[in-house]
Design a protein around this motif. Structure first.
Motif: not given
Length: 394
Positions: A20-26, A28-33, A58-65, A215-219
């Motif tokens: 039910d969540s958006e992709p991890y990078y989205e 992550g992007r929204k939480a950072a913003i 690996s490097t999912c962090g870069q993908r989000a930021l 089990p949960t999705c979020g950022a």
């Protein structure tokens, strides 16, 4: 600490069920913003970023930021099981404390699958081999998913040693649901009674399904700054990290022949004692706590590990109502992992977000009155435990 560390911004997205969540990078992007907006600064001010997640390449962090900005800063990806988010926070705080950077972002996210936690690599030895061997001997039930038998076994041991009742764990879960009903970002906002918890399907020993976090999705994210940087840029620096400790397993985890030790109680006690000493306070000085209630059994065990209750007296702490509003210290006003949800990489930073909002007086209906000192406890088996103490500075 060498340099005072202020938490100038926090943010998170609503937690959701897998699928039910958006992709991890989205997420992550929204939480950072959200954290940047809360701090009132642009991403260009961030000098380093530590990004936590467990299930991802690996490097999912870069993908989000990269969705926030491509500024060329160091982006360090972090994985420490369920303590991943707090490990990212720990590293970000270290960067500030040592003077390596003055403005750092800690971000955590998770896009999970339904069902119990499981290993994804079956062509190499598991880091849990020693834990499984000990659990086979002390608990049994090898057919049960690992986390359930670890924490279910710890609950059974507490019952055997101290006479704790299964209904006490149900009271903890019911309390979590009452708190989460006031949290619009929690996954489960419906209140459940002790009877409903007890009548949910049995997992192992005292554990029922409702006593286990979903089990949960979020950022979630936090912006950390040095005090001098915050003052120069006019940022809100009233919430400080005044002490922080990270511990890993020692021989007692396995040698004590205790399932309670196996699931991190000794790490918790050591990290808490180090943090209390660093802050110059004790557990009686705390106003609010976010602790790692992956299972209701672990919340009770953690009361004792953090010194909120004496060894063997966790049940009394619950029965006296000292774990909720009107009691001695409000534990998990967010609803905790049990009701808010547990997206592994995001959990530690969601705890940080809750406590910063509490200390600022921005927690709405779940506000803890006159909160000035807060403790965060985040545990990952394998293992690592991070305890962070925050204070509101006038």
């Amino acid at each position: 600490m060498k340099t005072s560390t202020a938490v100038c911004g926090v943010g998170m997205v609503p937690f959701a069920k897998p699928g039910d969540s958006e992709p991890y990078y989205e997420m992550g992007r929204k939480a950072a913003i959200a954290a940047l907006r809360d701090a009132g600064i642009d991403y260009e001010r961030i000098q380093q970023a530590y990004v936590g997640y467990v299930y991802g390449d690996s490097t999912c962090g870069q993908r989000a930021l990269y969705g926030v900005g491509k500024t060329g800063i160091p982006v360090i990806n972090v994985n420490n099981n369920c303590s991943t988010g707090s490990t990212a926070l720990f590293l970000a705080r270290q960067a500030i404390e040592t003077g390596a950077a003055e403005c750092v972002l800690a971000l955590g996210f998770e896009q999970m699958k339904p069902g119990a936690l499981a290993s994804y690599f079956h062509d190499r030895p598991s880091p849990f081999e020693s834990f499984d061997e000990a659990c086979d001997e002390l608990v049994g039930y090898p057919e049960v998913p690992m986390a359930i038998r670890y924490f279910g076994g710890a609950g059974m041991q507490h019952m055997e040693r101290y006479g704790t009742k299964a209904e006490t764990f149900a009271k903890i879960r019911s309390k979590a649901s009452r708190h989460a009903s006031r949290n619009p970002l929690a996954l489960f906002q419906k209140e459940v009674t002790e009877e409903e918890v007890m009548n949910s399907p049995s997992l192992i020993g005292p554990l029922t399904r409702l006593m286990a976090c979903p089990p949960t999705c979020g950022a979630a994210a936090a912006v950390l700054c040095s005090e001098s940087f915050a003052k120069r840029h006019g940022l809100n620096h009233q919430v400080r990290i005044v002490a922080q400790s990270m511990t890993t397993d020692r021989p007692s985890t396995f040698d004590s022949r205790s399932v309670i030790s196996l699931v991190g109680a000794d790490m918790t006690r050591a990290a808490a004692n180090q943090a209390y000493e660093g802050a110059g306070i004790g557990p009686l000085d705390l106003d609010v706590v976010e602790l790692h209630d992956c299972f209701a059994t672990n919340e009770l065990i953690t009361y004792e590990g953090l010194g909120l209750a004496s060894i063997g007296e966790g049940e009394k702490f619950v029965e006296d109502g000292d774990n909720t509003y009107g009691g001695r210290v409000v534990t998990n006003p967010s609803g905790g992992l049990l009701s808010k949800g547990h997206p592994l990489g995001a959990t530690g930073l969601a705890q940080c977000t809750e406590l910063v909002q509490q200390l600022r007086g921005q927690a709405g209906e779940r506000q803890v009155s006159d909160a000035r000192t807060a403790l965060q406890h985040n545990l990952g088996l394998g293992g690592a435990c991070v305890v962070t103490i925050y204070q509101k500075v006038a």
